[in-house]
Design an enzyme around this catalytic site. Structure first.
Site: not given
Ligand code: FAD
Ligand code: NAI
Length: 475
Positions: A58, A122, A189, A192, A211, A276, A279, A319, A451
Site C-alpha cells: 500500500k 516454534g 492477474a 498481487i 493469466e 504471483a 500462496r 492463512d 453531503h
Molecule cells: P503471516 O502474516 O504470514 O504471519 C505468519 C508469521 O508466522 C510470519 O512472521 C512467519 O515468519 C511466522 N512463522 C511461521 N512458521 C513459524 C514457526 N514455525 N515458528 C516461528 N514463526 C513462524 N491481506 C489483506 O487483508 N489486505 C491487503 O492489502 C493485503 N495485501 C497483501 C499484499 C501482498 C504482496 C501479500 C503477499 C499479501 C497481502 N495480503 C493482504 C495477505 C496478508 O498478508 C495475509 O493474509 C496475512 O499476512 C496472513 O496473516 P497470518 O498471521 O495468517 O500470516
Molecule cells: P490469487 O489467487 O489472487 O491469483 C493468482 C492468479 O494466478 C489466479 O488468477 C490464477 O488463475 C493465476 N494463475 C495460476 N497459475 C497460473 C499459470 N501457470 N499461468 C498464468 N496464470 C496462473 O493469488 P495472488 O495474487 O498470488 O495473491 C495471493 C493472496 O494474497 C490473495 O489471494 C489474497 O488472499 C492475498 N492478497 C490480498 C491482497 C488484498 O487484500 N488487497 C493483496 C495481495 C494479496
C-alpha cells in the site's frame, strides 16, 4: 525446569499477534513465537502483512498513484509542476521506514500487553508442548494449556519458473525493486498481480500480465470486473487472459516466458518476471509427526468453524486454514480463538469478510456477487449508482466506477455489495456493518449520508434497488 504458559501462539502475523494480545487481555500468561527475518537480516514481528504484504504494497501504491496523478491530473486542477520525476530510492526508503515503524509498534504492543515475544522457531510437539528454538540458542520445551498455530502462508513456486531472487521473483522481491524494470512480466492477474503490476506500470514499466483463466477477476462481480478490465486497459496494463505459463528461461539480460495463449504458444521477453499465482499455507517444520494435527488435501491445517484443530486445546488461524487469505480474516479468527480459550462464546461471520483490491480505481466487495445469488435461486433485485453522478467524485476527478447492491426480493435483505471507484476500500465498511446487522436496503435508504461524500453513492445505490435513486435517472 521447562517454561510454561497458559497459551503459546506460533506466528506473529496479523492472526497470531492479535490472538496473543486478546489472550493477554483475558488475563492469561501468553508467549508469541516468531522467526520472521527481513532482507536486512533483522527479525521483526508482523509477519507477511507488515513486512512483505499489505503495508509495503500500500505504501508503494500510494507513492506511484501520487506520481501518476502529478503527471496526468494536476494540470486539470491548474497546478503547474514542470517535469515530474520519480526517485525510486526515496520511495523505497519511505516504504521501509513505514514497515519499521509498524513492526516496531507491534513489539511495543506485545510488551505493553505483557505478551512474551519470543524470536525463533516454534514447533508443536505431542501433548501441547512447544519446542522453541531461539535464533541464537538451542531448543527448549515450553508447556502450554492451549496453543494457537498462526504460521501464515508463502508464495507458490512454479517448478517451470523457479524464483532466483533476481529475474524471476516473488511478491516480496517485487516490492523491493530498486529500479523500475523497463519491461515487466507478471504471471497471474490475481490480487498481487494487479496491485504490483499497477505500481510498476505507473512508474514507467511496460507491463504484460499473463493469466491462465479465460475470465478476468473471476471472484468479483461481473459488472465490476468489466469496468476494471476497461480501466486497467486504459492504464496500459496488457492483461492476456487464457494464457498459461509453460516455461521461463533466464538469460544474462532478460527472462523469456512462454505461455499457451488463445492463439497458440507465445513468448514474451521481459527484464523481470513476477510469479504471483497464489500462496500456500506455510507449515514447514511447524508440527511434529505425532502432534495429532491433520491437514486437508491442499495442505491447510484442518479446522472446524471455530478454528479448532483435531487436537483438543490447539487452534489454527489465518492463512494456514481454509477461507480467504486476508489479514483481517486472520485477526478476527485470532480474537475468536482467544475468546474460546478463555471460555467465552465467540465466532467469526465468514459471510461478511470484505475483499479489497487496492488498484486505482479500488475494488471492494462483501457478500455474494450476482452470479452467486443467481445460482442460489433466491429472487433478487439490484441497484447501481455511478461515481460519474457523484459530486464528491467529480470534485476529486475520480469518476470511474460504481456501487452495486444486490438484495433479496422477498425481504429486502442485502446479499452483496460491490464497489469499484475512489476509496472503495473505505466505503465497503458501511456495507459490512449493514450486512453484519442483517440490514435491508431500506435501512441504508433511510440513513442520512453526509453531503457531498462518496458514501452518498452507497445511499443512492440502495435507493436504486427500488428504482428510487434521487440523483440519477432510474432504469
Ligand atoms: P503471516 O502474516 O504470514 O504471519 C505468519 C508469521 O508466522 C510470519 O512472521 C512467519 O515468519 C511466522 N512463522 C511461521 N512458521 C513459524 C514457526 N514455525 N515458528 C516461528 N514463526 C513462524 N491481506 C489483506 O487483508 N489486505 C491487503 O492489502 C493485503 N495485501 C497483501 C499484499 C501482498 C504482496 C501479500 C503477499 C499479501 C497481502 N495480503 C493482504 C495477505 C496478508 O498478508 C495475509 O493474509 C496475512 O499476512 C496472513 O496473516 P497470518 O498471521 O495468517 O500470516
Ligand atoms: P490469487 O489467487 O489472487 O491469483 C493468482 C492468479 O494466478 C489466479 O488468477 C490464477 O488463475 C493465476 N494463475 C495460476 N497459475 C497460473 C499459470 N501457470 N499461468 C498464468 N496464470 C496462473 O493469488 P495472488 O495474487 O498470488 O495473491 C495471493 C493472496 O494474497 C490473495 O489471494 C489474497 O488472499 C492475498 N492478497 C490480498 C491482497 C488484498 O487484500 N488487497 C493483496 C495481495 C494479496
Amino acid at each position: 525446569m521447562s517454561k510454561s504458559y497458559d497459551v503459546v501462539v506460533i506466528g506473529a502475523g496479523p492472526a497470531g499477534y492479535i490472538a496473543a494480545i486478546r489472550v493477554a487481555q483475558h488475563g492469561m500468561k501468553v508467549a508469541c513465537i516468531d522467526e520472521w527475518k527481513n532482507k536486512d537480516g533483522k527479525n521483526a514481528f508482523g509477519g507477511t502483512c507488515l513486512n512483505a504484504g499489505c503495508i509495503p504494497s500500500k505504501a508503494l501504491l500510494e507513492s506511484s498513484e501520487l506520481y501518476h496523478r502529478a503527471q496526468h491530473e494536476f494540470k486539470k486542477h491548474g497546478i503547474r509542476t514542470g517535469d515530474v520525476s520519480m526517485d525510486v530510492a526515496t520511495m523505497q526508503k519511505r516504504r521501509a521506514s513505514i514497515v519499521r515503524q509498524l513492526t516496531g509498534g507491534i513489539a511495543g504492543l506485545l510488551k505493553a500487553n505483557k505478551v512474551d515475544g519470543l524470536v525463533g522457531h516454534g514447533r508443536l510437539l505431542a501433548g501441547k508442548k512447544v519446542e522453541f528454538t531461539p535464533i541464537d540458542g538451542g531448543p527448549e520445551i515450553i508447556d502450554a494449556d492451549a496453543v494457537i498455530l498462526a504460521p501464515g502462508s508463502t508464495p507458490i513456486e512454479l517448478s517451470i519458473a523457479p524464483f532466483d531472487g533476481d529475474r524471476i521473483v516473488d511478491s516480496w522481491d517485487a516490492l523491493e525493486f530498486d529500479v523500475v524494470p523497463p519491461r515487466l512480466g507478471v504471471v497471474g492477474a490475481g490480487i498481487i498481480g494487479l496491485e504490483l503490476g499497477s505500481v510498476w506500470a505507473r512508474l514507467g514499466a511496460t507491463v504484460i500480465v499473463i493469466e491462465a483463466m479465460d475470465e478476468f477477476l473471476f471472484m468479483a462481480d461481473r459488472d465490476v470486473a468489466a469496468v476494471a478490465a476497461r480501466e486497467f486497459e486504459k492504464q496500459g496494463l496488457d492483461i492476456r487472459l487464457g494464457a498459461k505459463l509453460t516455461a521461463a528461461r533466464v538469460s544474462k539480460t532478460a527472462v523469456i516466458a512462454d505461455y499457451d495463449g488463445a492463439d497458440g504458444p507465445q513468448s514474451i521477453e521481459v527484464d523481470k518476471l513476477i510469479v504471483a499465482v497464489g500462496r500456500r499455507p506455510f507449515t514447514d517444520g511447524l508440527v511434529a509427526s505425532d502432534s495429532g494435527i491433520q491437514f486437508d488435501e491442499n495442505g491447510f491445517i484442518a479446522v472446524d468453524d471455530e478454528c479448532r484443530t483435531r487436537v483438543k486445546g490447539v487452534f489454527a488461524i489465518g492463512d494456514c486454514v481454509r477461507g480467504p487469505m486476508l489479514a483481517h480474516k486472520g485477526s478476527e479468527e485470532g480474537v475468536m480463538a482467544a475468546d474460546l480459550i478463555a471460555g467465552e462464546t465467540s465466532g467469526v461471520n465468514y459471510n461478511v469478510v470484505p475483499s479489497v483490491i487496492y488498484t486505482a480505481p479500488e475494488i471492494a466487495w462483501v457478500g455474494l456477487n450476482e452470479e452467486q445469488v443467481k445460482e442460489s435461486g433466491r429472487p433478487y433485485k439490484t441497484g447501481s449508482f455511478p461515481f460519474a453522478a457523484s459530486g464528491r467524485a467529480k470534485a476529486m476527478e475520480q469518476t470511474s466506477g460504481m456501487v452495486k447492491i444486490i438484495a433479496a426480493t422477498d425481504d429486502d435483505e442485502i446479499l452483496g455489495v460491490h464497489i469499484i471507484g475512489p476509496m472503495a476500500g473505505e466505503l465497503i465498511s458501511e456495507a459490512v456493518l449493514a450486512m453484519e446487522f442483517s440490514a435491508s436496503t431500506e435501512d441504508i435508504q433511510r440513513t442520512i449520508h453526509a453531503h457531498p461524500s462518496l458514501a452518498e453513492a452507497v445511499h443512492e445505490a440502495a435507493l436504486a434497488v427500488d428504482n428510487r435513486a434521487l440523483n440519477f435517472i432510474n432504469r
